[in-house]
Scaffold this motif. Sequence first.
Motif, PDB file in Angstrom:
ATOM      1  N   ALA A  41      35.149  31.401  49.607  1.00 41.42           N
ATOM      2  CA  ALA A  41      35.943  32.107  50.615  1.00 41.42           C
ATOM      3  C   ALA A  41      35.058  32.986  51.480  1.00 41.42           C
ATOM      4  CB  ALA A  41      37.010  32.954  49.917  1.00 41.42           C
ATOM      5  N   PRO A  42      35.277  32.980  52.778  1.00 36.54           N
ATOM      6  CA  PRO A  42      34.473  33.806  53.677  1.00 36.54           C
ATOM      7  C   PRO A  42      34.707  35.299  53.454  1.00 36.54           C
ATOM      8  CG  PRO A  42      35.604  32.051  54.869  1.00 36.54           C
ATOM      9  CD  PRO A  42      36.196  32.103  53.498  1.00 36.54           C
TER      10      PRO A  42
ATOM     11  N   LEU B 281      36.375  41.878  54.159  1.00 37.53           N
ATOM     12  CA  LEU B 281      36.251  42.091  52.725  1.00 37.53           C
ATOM     13  C   LEU B 281      34.899  42.736  52.421  1.00 37.53           C
ATOM     14  CD1 LEU B 281      37.594  38.851  52.967  1.00 37.53           C
ATOM     15  CD2 LEU B 281      38.248  39.666  50.716  1.00 37.53           C
ATOM     16  N   PRO B 282      34.781  43.443  51.295  1.00 43.55           N
ATOM     17  CA  PRO B 282      33.524  44.106  50.958  1.00 43.55           C
ATOM     18  C   PRO B 282      32.539  43.176  50.261  1.00 43.55           C
ATOM     19  CG  PRO B 282      35.149  44.632  49.301  1.00 43.55           C
ATOM     20  CD  PRO B 282      35.849  43.768  50.321  1.00 43.55           C
ATOM     21  N   VAL B 283      31.267  43.468  50.400  1.00 42.11           N
ATOM     22  CA  VAL B 283      30.227  42.664  49.755  1.00 42.11           C
ATOM     23  C   VAL B 283      30.421  42.641  48.240  1.00 42.11           C
ATOM     24  CG1 VAL B 283      27.743  42.509  49.317  1.00 42.11           C
ATOM     25  CG2 VAL B 283      28.579  43.071  51.612  1.00 42.11           C
TER      26      VAL B 283
ATOM     27  N   GLN C  25      32.930  38.736  42.059  1.00 40.00           N
ATOM     28  CA  GLN C  25      34.167  38.294  41.406  1.00 40.00           C
ATOM     29  C   GLN C  25      34.747  37.123  42.202  1.00 40.00           C
ATOM     30  OE1 GLN C  25      34.710  39.872  38.582  1.00 40.00           O
ATOM     31  NE2 GLN C  25      33.155  41.436  39.010  1.00 40.00           N
ATOM     32  N   PRO C  26      34.153  35.927  42.107  1.00 38.32           N
ATOM     33  CA  PRO C  26      34.569  34.816  42.970  1.00 38.32           C
ATOM     34  C   PRO C  26      36.021  34.394  42.790  1.00 38.32           C
ATOM     35  CG  PRO C  26      33.038  34.076  41.262  1.00 38.32           C
ATOM     36  CD  PRO C  26      33.023  35.562  41.234  1.00 38.32           C
ATOM     37  N   ASP C  27      36.546  34.475  41.579  1.00 39.08           N
ATOM     38  CA  ASP C  27      37.958  34.114  41.371  1.00 39.08           C
ATOM     39  C   ASP C  27      38.873  35.051  42.160  1.00 39.08           C
ATOM     40  OD1 ASP C  27      37.244  32.076  39.639  1.00 39.08           O
ATOM     41  OD2 ASP C  27      37.370  33.340  37.872  1.00 39.08           O
TER      42      ASP C  27
ATOM     43  N   LEU D 262      42.294  36.669  46.850  1.00 35.52           N
ATOM     44  CA  LEU D 262      42.641  37.668  47.863  1.00 35.52           C
ATOM     45  C   LEU D 262      42.503  37.111  49.270  1.00 35.52           C
ATOM     46  CD1 LEU D 262      41.137  41.011  46.492  1.00 35.52           C
ATOM     47  CD2 LEU D 262      43.468  40.138  46.301  1.00 35.52           C
ATOM     48  N   TYR D 263      41.462  36.319  49.489  1.00 36.00           N
ATOM     49  CA  TYR D 263      41.262  35.733  50.812  1.00 36.00           C
ATOM     50  C   TYR D 263      42.447  34.836  51.175  1.00 36.00           C
ATOM     51  CZ  TYR D 263      39.144  33.220  54.716  1.00 36.00           C
ATOM     52  OH  TYR D 263      38.907  32.685  55.956  1.00 36.00           O
TER      53      TYR D 263
END
Length: 274
Positions: free
Chosen positions: A49-50, A66-68, A73-75, A80-81
């Motif tokens: 997700a970007p 979104l924050p770096v 937490q890729p899941d 959220l994206y």
Amino acid sequence: MTMPFRLAVLSLAVAATLAGCNRDKAAEPAPPAATAGTGAIVTPADAAAPMAFESKTAFAEVSLTLPVAIKAQPDLHARLYAAAIRDLREFSEGAQADRTEAGGDAGMGAYNKSIEITPGAETGKLFSLIRTDSEYTGGAHPNSSFAAILWDKALKRELAAADLFTKTGDLSALDNALCAAINAEKRKRDPQARTVSLTGGDMWTCPRAASLPFVLAQGTMPDKTGGLVFLIGPYMVGPYSEGAYEVTVPQSAFRSLLAPAYADEFAGQPKPEA
């Protein structure tokens, strides 16, 4: 045609068919994998997700940042994206429907909606984020709202506010500490500000802790949180001119209410604001 020759042709045809099937199978995308602990389905595209999104039309201008920190937490990032993009698309569709119903442009500018996700504190087990939605659909000023995300990093699942506390349901100590913190912040902004109480009797009352979104507060001890930061939107405890509030309650005020699974994540004091 001799029998061996016919067999050879048949073998070549079967081989070509199998090769074609294998090529087709290789071209198919891998099936989506289930996100552990969430029950949601995440595709490979979702997993990458970007970090931002922006769209502008004659009807609506929308954006997401979104924050770096969420990359770890890729899941959660994918989840959220996807949710934010869905909300922004629904907003854009609603803006177009409003404009169409009004008979075209009708002298109105484009609606605006931005979603900004920013980090709260993080501990060994927990990760927290603030989601701030700002919308303008005409009128005197934009409207904003807050949401909070509390994530268990090991279980890879989002926690409800109730998961953080024992099952007694009695959060009166936290409610009282929150109300005191709200009034302290109101007096800091304006010594003449009218205070609020849990019992009401005025235009505004202190909200109950369970009704508000919150994130973890930065703490004075490594990998621990010093308390909770409650997110209070405009109009909730005062006039719009007072703006929004982010009110911190130290963990010492509610430590006895914490669920055993997460009590060790709280220690020390909240860090003073920079």
